[in-house]
Design a protein around this motif. Structure first.
Motif, PDB file in Angstrom:
ATOM      1  N   GLY A 120      -6.285 -12.188   8.307  1.00  0.00           N
ATOM      2  CA  GLY A 120      -7.510 -12.784   8.830  1.00  0.00           C
ATOM      3  C   GLY A 120      -7.594 -12.743  10.337  1.00  0.00           C
ATOM      4  N   LEU A 121      -7.197 -11.625  10.918  1.00  0.00           N
ATOM      5  CA  LEU A 121      -7.170 -11.478  12.371  1.00  0.00           C
ATOM      6  C   LEU A 121      -8.494 -10.873  12.839  1.00  0.00           C
ATOM      7  N   LEU A 166     -12.401  -9.030   9.478  1.00  0.00           N
ATOM      8  CA  LEU A 166     -11.059  -9.565   9.709  1.00  0.00           C
ATOM      9  C   LEU A 166     -10.026  -8.539   9.279  1.00  0.00           C
ATOM     10  N   GLN A 167      -8.903  -8.521   9.988  1.00  0.00           N
ATOM     11  CA  GLN A 167      -7.905  -7.488   9.789  1.00  0.00           C
ATOM     12  C   GLN A 167      -6.554  -8.092   9.408  1.00  0.00           C
ATOM     13  N   THR A 168      -5.653  -7.212   8.944  1.00  0.00           N
ATOM     14  CA  THR A 168      -4.277  -7.602   8.620  1.00  0.00           C
ATOM     15  C   THR A 168      -3.330  -6.804   9.499  1.00  0.00           C
ATOM     16  N   GLU A 200      -1.824  -5.207   3.762  1.00  0.00           N
ATOM     17  CA  GLU A 200      -2.015  -6.109   2.616  1.00  0.00           C
ATOM     18  C   GLU A 200      -1.058  -5.778   1.478  1.00  0.00           C
ATOM     19  N   ASP A 201      -0.608  -4.522   1.403  1.00  0.00           N
ATOM     20  CA  ASP A 201       0.228  -4.080   0.285  1.00  0.00           C
ATOM     21  C   ASP A 201       1.712  -4.314   0.525  1.00  0.00           C
ATOM     22  N   TYR A 202       2.055  -4.860   1.674  1.00  0.00           N
ATOM     23  CA  TYR A 202       3.457  -4.894   2.093  1.00  0.00           C
ATOM     24  C   TYR A 202       4.369  -5.579   1.079  1.00  0.00           C
ATOM     25  N   LEU A 203       4.083  -6.816   0.716  1.00  0.00           N
ATOM     26  CA  LEU A 203       4.978  -7.563  -0.167  1.00  0.00           C
ATOM     27  C   LEU A 203       5.127  -6.880  -1.516  1.00  0.00           C
ATOM     28  N   ASP A 256      -4.274  -3.065   9.465  1.00  0.00           N
ATOM     29  CA  ASP A 256      -4.879  -2.576   8.223  1.00  0.00           C
ATOM     30  C   ASP A 256      -4.140  -1.305   7.798  1.00  0.00           C
ATOM     31  N   ASP A 257      -4.811  -0.158   7.816  1.00  0.00           N
ATOM     32  CA  ASP A 257      -4.146   1.074   7.386  1.00  0.00           C
ATOM     33  C   ASP A 257      -3.832   2.001   8.558  1.00  0.00           C
ATOM     34  N   GLN A 258      -4.002   1.502   9.793  1.00  0.00           N
ATOM     35  CA  GLN A 258      -3.794   2.340  10.964  1.00  0.00           C
ATOM     36  C   GLN A 258      -2.481   1.990  11.660  1.00  0.00           C
ATOM     37  N   VAL A 259      -1.710   3.035  12.021  1.00  0.00           N
ATOM     38  CA  VAL A 259      -0.483   2.837  12.783  1.00  0.00           C
ATOM     39  C   VAL A 259      -0.839   2.603  14.245  1.00  0.00           C
TER      40      VAL A 259
END
Length: 722
Positions: free
Chosen positions: A60-61, A3-5, A206-209, A168-171
């Motif tokens: 959870g995508l 699952l991805q963010t 995940e680190d955004y907030l 996730d960590d990819q643009v």
């Protein structure tokens, strides 16, 4: 499947607070179903907003859509095959779908036989779908005052300055072409303008907030709101006070700051001599400050503002805001003292310099019309001489404060200052209260006027506006209602209902329309349009505010199946002539449905009404004797119905005056077995007899039953079992 963010952030110049709130709501309704339509079901979809950004954070995508079998409909079988061989249409369809004609299935549909194919589709990767989806979400946002910037055609409330699109960590590849400028998404966000002006490189969605909070931005509006409320409470306690937290103001300031800091400020004690409403209007409406009161609810010379700057600069911020509010209050004090030098009635001549509407004259002209309409309402109500004097004075002075210096500077205080100045001028408390209350209700959830002068003058004011604007043909359309005519009509009805005012609104509208045509001979009477408009408002208010079932509302408003021209012409007049009766009948019908008593009379009345529609008996006819030829009654069952109707007739006449509808319903309930025998008993009759006199006699019997029921409502509109 992992699952991805997914993170999508639009960075802008400072957005209007109302747009931020609206955008969040729009995306909450748009994005989850949009993902579901693409067979993507994440664990959560979070929508955030600040003055400088709108953000979608999806957790959870799934990595890709699920593989699925899709049924695809092709051309009609008759066009797909000729002499057993596939036609060019069939071959083209097969090629497009990547199948051969042997894979076709022929199935029957309501429109004939068609060819179908079942196609196995591989799910697309989320990373391929999301950029297009995100751009669509952005384009779907709607709001007022969208603008272009640069030399492109993109429109948004403020210029877009950056984009973040991370899986996730990819643009992910996403860009906006705006004329000669192209905005390309990356992982660089922005922190608080003052607290962290440097870019913020986001490692992972995940680190955004957490990363934004370290950069001085509280992204979640709910979290900002909680911080603001807690800080306001803490700051108000310093002078041993309590803050007045207005929900509307809290909604606004929540979207004006990215890192909220409540600051306590103060102003000079001398300004507390101003009317409370003046001080709070300056604070709340003009400066967005929260007032502070003591334990007794009295204003203290303090305020709380929510800053978006450096918390360590609180004293400087408080001093600056204090200077601003002291200047505003000093102006207000000057205006108040200057206005009080003259009596309120001395401002009436100045109303001749204020235009109400180009074709409707000045505010003084409107006041004259309000006075005439208020006098007509007072006549209907049969008020005492003292009450008439109070109503006349309220009507004459109700708009005088519009030309005072205070209201010119602070329009929000219209009516409020009229009350203050009336008291200073020696008017009675009843008249002063009427001046402020005639504006009520200002909105749907507002208070209603409590005093008779405010009720009467408020109704007169709105009725004049309705007649005048309708007379000019400026009717509301769809969602466009620039003169707030729907709200005006709702107020007239609600004030009459709540205060129990027995007003004949039909008579008032008729008189107003006659006066309008007299003063505007080139215009036609707006009465037909106004009658239809008021009926619409009655329907809306009965359903939405009174909670009456839609079909019972239709029954009261005469929207059934009487099929009688005279009913259609007289029903609106009856409704508008007695607004109290409209509500009482609707509420009583709802009570009958809720307690089950409606079911006891519904079959009798409804069956009678359906057959009666084949006759010609006017719906206003109640007396059986002129319309039923007794010697022509052949069978005992119809004679029994006639005798029962003779007994009901005087009760029906009395009910029209007394509005004791329970008596009518009891009579119809007692009639039910007799009518059942008439229709289905051993001595039943054929209503549609070949003999003209017999048929007319029997139709008139049923028409009388229908007419008695119409006193309560049109049963043809009632849905059985609703």
């Amino acid at each position: 499947m992992p699952l991805q963010t997914f993170l999508f952030e639009i960075g802008t110049e400072e957005l209007p607070a109302d747009f931020v709130r609206s955008a969040i709501v729009q995306w909450q309704g748009l994005i989850p179903p949009g993902l579901a339509a693409e067979f993507l079901e994440p664990e959560s979809v979070e929508i955030y907003g600040t003055p400088r950004r709108l953000t979608v954070l999806i957790k959870g995508l799934p990595e890709c859509q699920p593989d699925r079998l899709e049924e695809i409909k092709g051309p009609p079988a008759s066009a797909a095959f000729k002499d057993g061989q596939p036609t060019p249409a069939a071959l083209g369809f097969a090629k497009k779908q990547g199948v051969s004609p042997e894979d076709f299935e022929i199935r029957s549909t309501p429109k004939g036989d068609f060819i179908f194919v079942n196609k196995q589709l591989r799910g697309q990767a989320s990373q391929d779908l999301l950029p297009k989806l995100a751009l669509g979400w952005l384009k779907a946002l709607d709001g007022r005052r969208f603008m272009r910037w640069g030399d492109g055609d993109w429109r948004f409330p403020r210029p877009i300055r950056w984009l973040v699109c991370l899986l996730d960590d990819q643009v992910l590849p996403l860009h906006i072409d705006n004329g000669s400028t192209t905005l390309v998404a990356d992982r660089l966000s922005r922190g608080h303008r003052i607290l962290h002006p440097a870019p913020v490189s986001l490692a992972h969605g995940e680190d955004y907030l957490a990363q934004l909070k370290q950069a001085g931005v509280v992204v979640d509006p709910k979290e900002r709101r909680a911080i603001i409320e807690q800080q306001i409470t803490t700051q108000a306690a310093t002078p041993e006070g309590k803050a007045i937290i207005y929900d509307d103001l809290l909604d606004e300031v929540e979207q004006l700051v990215e890192y909220p800091t409540a600051v306590l400020g103060q102003f000079d004690q001398e300004f507390l001599s101003l009317p409370r409403e003046v001080i709070t209007t300056v604070m709340v409406t003009h400066q967005r400050y929260f007032p502070v009161v003591d334990k007794d609810g009295q204003l203290l010379p303090h305020f709380i503002t929510i800053a978006n700057g450096d918390p360590s600069k609180g004293e400087i911020i408080a001093a600056g805001n204090g200077r601003v509010i002291r200047a505003r209050l000093a102006d207000a004090k000057f205006f108040y003292q200057a206005d009080c030098d003259d009596s309120l009635d001395s401002y009436l001549p100045q109303l001749e310099t204020v235009t109400f509407q180009e074709e409707l004259g000045t505010m003084r002209d409107k006041v004259d019309r309000i006075m005439e309409m208020a006098a007509a309402i007072a006549d209907q109500l049969g008020v005492t001489e003292q009450q008439r004097g109070e109503i006349d004075s309220t009507a004459m002075l109700c708009k005088a404060d519009l030309v005072t210096q205070m209201v010119y500077e602070f329009p929000e205080l219209q009516g409020i200052m009229g009350e203050k100045y009336a008291l200073v001028s020696g008017e009675s408390a009843v008249v002063a209260q009427g001046i402020v209350e005639h504006y009520l209700p200002r909105h749907q959830d507002d208070d209603l006027p409590q005093g008779l002068p405010g009720q009467v003058v408020g109704m007169a004011d709105r009725l004049d506006t309705l007649v005048s604007i309708f007379g000019l043909g400026l009717l509301p359309t769809g969602s466009s209602d620039p003169f707030a005519l729907r709200r005006a009509a709702n107020a007239v009805i609600n004030v009459a209902w709540t205060a129990g005012l027995e007003v004949n609104s039909l008579e008032l509208l008729n008189q107003g329309c006659q006066d309008f045509v007299t003063s505007h001979p080139d215009k036609t009477s707006p009465l037909p349009a106004l009658k239809a408009f008021f009926l619409q408002r009655l329907q809306t208010l009965l359903q939405d505010e009174q909670g009456i079932d839609y079909d019972l509302v239709n029954a009261v408003l005469g929207s059934g199946e009487t099929n009688c021209d005279d009913a259609e012409s007289t029903m609106p007049d009856r409704l508008l002539a007695d607004l109290q009766d409209v509500r009482e009948r609707a509420q009583y019908l709802q009570e009958l449905r809720d307690n089950g008593h409606l079911d006891a009379i519904y079959p009798t009345v409804n069956r009678s009404a359906k057959l009666a529609s084949k006759g010609t008996l006017p719906t206003t006819q109640l007396d059986p004797r002129p319309v039923v030829q007794a010697p022509q009654l052949v069978q005992d069952s119809e004679k029994a119905v006639y005798q029962a109707l003779l007994a009901i007739y005087p009760k029906a006449v009395e009910v029209q005056e007394s509005r004791d509808y329970e008596t009518l319903v009891n009579a119809l309930h007692e009639l039910a077995p007799t009518v059942a025998d008439f229709f289905d008993g051993p001595d039943s009759v054929l209503v549609m007899a070949e003999n003209d006199e017999l048929r007319q006699n029997r139709l008139n019997l049923l028409g009388l039953i229908r007419n008695y029921a119409l006193i309560l409502g049109d049963f043809g509109a009632i849905v059985k079992g609703a």
